[in-house]
Design a protein around this motif. Sequence first.
Motif, PDB file in Angstrom:
ATOM      1  N   TRP A 155      -0.635   4.772  -0.991  1.00 16.40           N
ATOM      2  CA  TRP A 155      -1.436   4.988   0.209  1.00 16.40           C
ATOM      3  C   TRP A 155      -0.576   4.965   1.473  1.00 16.40           C
ATOM      4  CZ3 TRP A 155      -3.268   1.986  -3.835  1.00 16.40           C
ATOM      5  CH2 TRP A 155      -4.466   2.409  -4.421  1.00 16.40           C
ATOM      6  N   GLU A 165      -0.051   7.301   3.855  1.00 16.90           N
ATOM      7  CA  GLU A 165      -0.585   7.967   5.042  1.00 16.90           C
ATOM      8  C   GLU A 165      -2.104   7.857   5.153  1.00 16.90           C
ATOM      9  OE1 GLU A 165       1.485   8.927   7.194  1.00 16.90           O
ATOM     10  OE2 GLU A 165       3.259   8.708   5.931  1.00 16.90           O
ATOM     11  N   ILE A 166      -2.754   7.261   4.172  1.00 13.76           N
ATOM     12  CA  ILE A 166      -4.211   7.192   4.171  1.00 13.76           C
ATOM     13  C   ILE A 166      -4.666   5.873   4.788  1.00 13.76           C
ATOM     14  CG2 ILE A 166      -6.263   7.122   2.698  1.00 13.76           C
ATOM     15  CD1 ILE A 166      -4.676   8.811   0.665  1.00 13.76           C
ATOM     16  N   ASP A 167      -5.601   5.956   5.747  1.00 15.56           N
ATOM     17  CA  ASP A 167      -6.189   4.766   6.352  1.00 15.56           C
ATOM     18  C   ASP A 167      -7.370   4.337   5.486  1.00 15.56           C
ATOM     19  OD1 ASP A 167      -7.322   2.779   7.835  1.00 15.56           O
ATOM     20  OD2 ASP A 167      -7.702   3.999   9.622  1.00 15.56           O
ATOM     21  N   ILE A 168      -7.177   3.320   4.661  1.00 18.96           N
ATOM     22  CA  ILE A 168      -8.234   2.915   3.743  1.00 18.96           C
ATOM     23  C   ILE A 168      -9.399   2.246   4.466  1.00 18.96           C
ATOM     24  CG2 ILE A 168      -6.623   2.659   1.815  1.00 18.96           C
ATOM     25  CD1 ILE A 168      -6.881  -0.398   2.185  1.00 18.96           C
ATOM     26  N   LEU A 170       0.831  -1.201   0.000  1.00 18.57           N
ATOM     27  CA  LEU A 170       0.000   0.000   0.000  1.00 18.57           C
ATOM     28  C   LEU A 170       0.868   1.255   0.000  1.00 18.57           C
ATOM     29  CD1 LEU A 170      -2.778  -1.039   2.540  1.00 18.57           C
ATOM     30  CD2 LEU A 170      -3.135  -0.511   0.127  1.00 18.57           C
ATOM     31  N   ASP A 171       1.939   1.238   0.780  1.00 24.69           N
ATOM     32  CA  ASP A 171       2.865   2.371   0.794  1.00 24.69           C
ATOM     33  C   ASP A 171       3.431   2.619  -0.603  1.00 24.69           C
ATOM     34  OD1 ASP A 171       2.496   2.684   3.513  1.00 24.69           O
ATOM     35  OD2 ASP A 171       4.327   1.631   4.067  1.00 24.69           O
TER      36      ASP A 171
END
Length: 203
Positions: free
Chosen positions: A194, A196-199, A189-190
């Motif tokens: 993503w 810093e975003i909490d999906i 995800l990084d």
Amino acid sequence: MAIHFHEGDLPGDPFAPGPIAVDTETMGLNPHRDRLCLVQISDGGGDEHLVRLSGDYSAPNLKRVLADPARLKLYHFARFDLAVIRQYLGVVAAPVYCTKTASRLIRTYTDRHGLKDLVRELLGAEISKQQQSSDWGAAVLSDAQKDYAASDVRFLHRMMPILNERLAREGRTELAQACFDFLPHRADLDLQGWPEIDIFAHV
């Protein structure tokens, strides 16, 4: 006990069977921008192996060890190391055990989960972080840099049983294992945008 320095790749597989401790040194904290310079590995027997990489990331022996699904990899902050190894070496260095994740699950009485603090509390040892922000892309690495890099994998085997005992005591062993299993996906995800975003968040 010795530090073994290798240019470009490991000399085969010099490790005893069982878990290996893994760490990386990079030019910064952005895997897309900041290149991987060094991979450190230890089997817990007292020796540390440092592999310096400078442009050629073929490293077949190193990749074989890191990608071995039968060998547990011990990290402190696996999320970053997994991402940078995937970005530059193209392998998923799993299965995973992360001492920082374990610390956060059971040392809820503190917000100090760095390797230095964990080693001090669990093992009563001191490590220096003086070389942490040094130039890992330099043509020649100093003895102080090599010792610092080696210290990042020197203590992980000794801490794991202590952390496991505390995880069991607090009833969080299964939760910890689920977190460890997810870490390669968290690293993906990084890498895919993503960081810093909490999906999983509602908003």
